[in-house]
Design an enzyme around this catalytic site. Sequence first.
Site, PDB file in Angstrom:
ATOM      1  N   HIS A 316       0.813  -1.213   0.000  1.00 42.53           N
ATOM      2  CA  HIS A 316       0.000   0.000   0.000  1.00 42.53           C
ATOM      3  C   HIS A 316       0.849   1.268   0.000  1.00 42.53           C
ATOM      4  O   HIS A 316       2.063   1.234   0.228  1.00 42.53           O
ATOM      5  CB  HIS A 316      -0.945   0.003   1.203  1.00 42.53           C
ATOM      6  CG  HIS A 316      -0.254  -0.007   2.543  1.00 42.53           C
ATOM      7  ND1 HIS A 316       0.006   1.135   3.259  1.00 42.53           N
ATOM      8  CD2 HIS A 316       0.224  -1.034   3.293  1.00 42.53           C
ATOM      9  CE1 HIS A 316       0.608   0.821   4.405  1.00 42.53           C
ATOM     10  NE2 HIS A 316       0.754  -0.491   4.454  1.00 42.53           N
ATOM     11  N   CYS A 335       2.719  -5.556   6.725  1.00 40.45           N
ATOM     12  CA  CYS A 335       2.415  -5.178   5.350  1.00 40.45           C
ATOM     13  C   CYS A 335       3.584  -4.395   4.752  1.00 40.45           C
ATOM     14  O   CYS A 335       4.505  -4.004   5.464  1.00 40.45           O
ATOM     15  CB  CYS A 335       1.131  -4.349   5.289  1.00 40.45           C
ATOM     16  SG  CYS A 335      -0.342  -5.304   5.722  1.00 40.45           S
TER      17      CYS A 335
END
Length: 416
Positions: A316, A335
């Site tokens: 992201h 992440c």
Amino acid sequence: MKTSRRTFLLSAGALAATAYGAQAQDVIQDILNANRRGSWDDQFDARASSKAAKVSSHLPIFSPETIAYVEQAIGQYSNIVAQGGWPDVPATKKLKLGVVDPDVEVLRRRLMISGDLASSAGMSRSFDSYVDSALKRFQARHGLPADGVTGKYTYAALNVTAQVRLGQLETNLVRLRSMSGFLGDRYVMVNIPAAQIEAVEGNRVVQRHTAIVGKIDRQTPILNSKINEVIVNPYWNAPESIVIKDIIPHMRKNPTYLTDNSIRLIAPDGTEVDPASVDWNTNDAVKYRFRQDPGKINAMASVKINFPNPHAVYMHDTPQQSLFSKLMRFDSSGCVRVQNVRDLVTWLLRDTPGWNRQRFEETIRSGENTPVALTNPVPVYFTYVTAWSTGDGVVHFRDDIYARDGVDELQLSTAL
């Protein structure tokens, strides 16, 4: 007409002798005969500045060529070890361009043995432009800022023994061989210890991105999957680990934390819950979903890149762009944050009809949550490679941040 340094100085000496007598000529001869002057012949500049193979390359880490280069590097490092390795460079001073110090001789020897400095540069106490270029090359190979200054991380990398580096190459050769099959016409590779991403097409790196990966206690997992969806202006649903470790403690200190960060509390039946109705002195809040609205302060900023995996991780954007300039980019909860993520997303959506860069940017500006399914899913590999080679004499090393190489000396980040 080409004039060598020796010819120039001798001519200058002749002129000086005419003006000031034989004493000036003796001074010039002293310069020419000085022990530490280096070799002042016509070949000096050409030989000492002869460029070793460049550190930057379009060669993917996962390629047959990389495996061949690592095998070659293992032979070279075996020879270095057999000859006694390289010296420890005293880590007591900041050595940089212009410094004259006995330790520079040790640094020169160290850089010559590893192939970063040409032996024709000679031995001297002077930190000259040749040492500067060689140290910058060494730093680039080790993922360090190539500033030509011996700081603590540079010293730590310099003083890992040749024997340990050889073992690191052997360990990673096994990892590289395990990924030697066909990975796809195009794919994305995240190298966790390097905190770097390669977008590969036709066995060539077409994009490289700096990444932020998981902390030591919240590690980014190793996985293989396929990127199948991009969400523009995503909602962020906080994972349970972040709720327990971060959000609940914040709420205990600041009851308006959720409101301040546009995070809504959603009950299992889908209704929104007033944060004031929750007892934040317990962990009861984990039964709710913590959903952050799209926007500039959203934890994923403009875009989320999805792929099926059992770890619930994804790639992201981030509103904290300053983190990409950090040396140690192990700062996420598992992440992967991607610098210049819009370039990567544009490349991923290339085969998805109607999605070019212009539409992508317009959708971001709209602020609307927009999921986009990729017409052709792109393979993605989260990997752990701490040593590889992209050319003859170009050997890259990184810290063993998650202690998977089995040698304490390679955990440089945690040791400093």
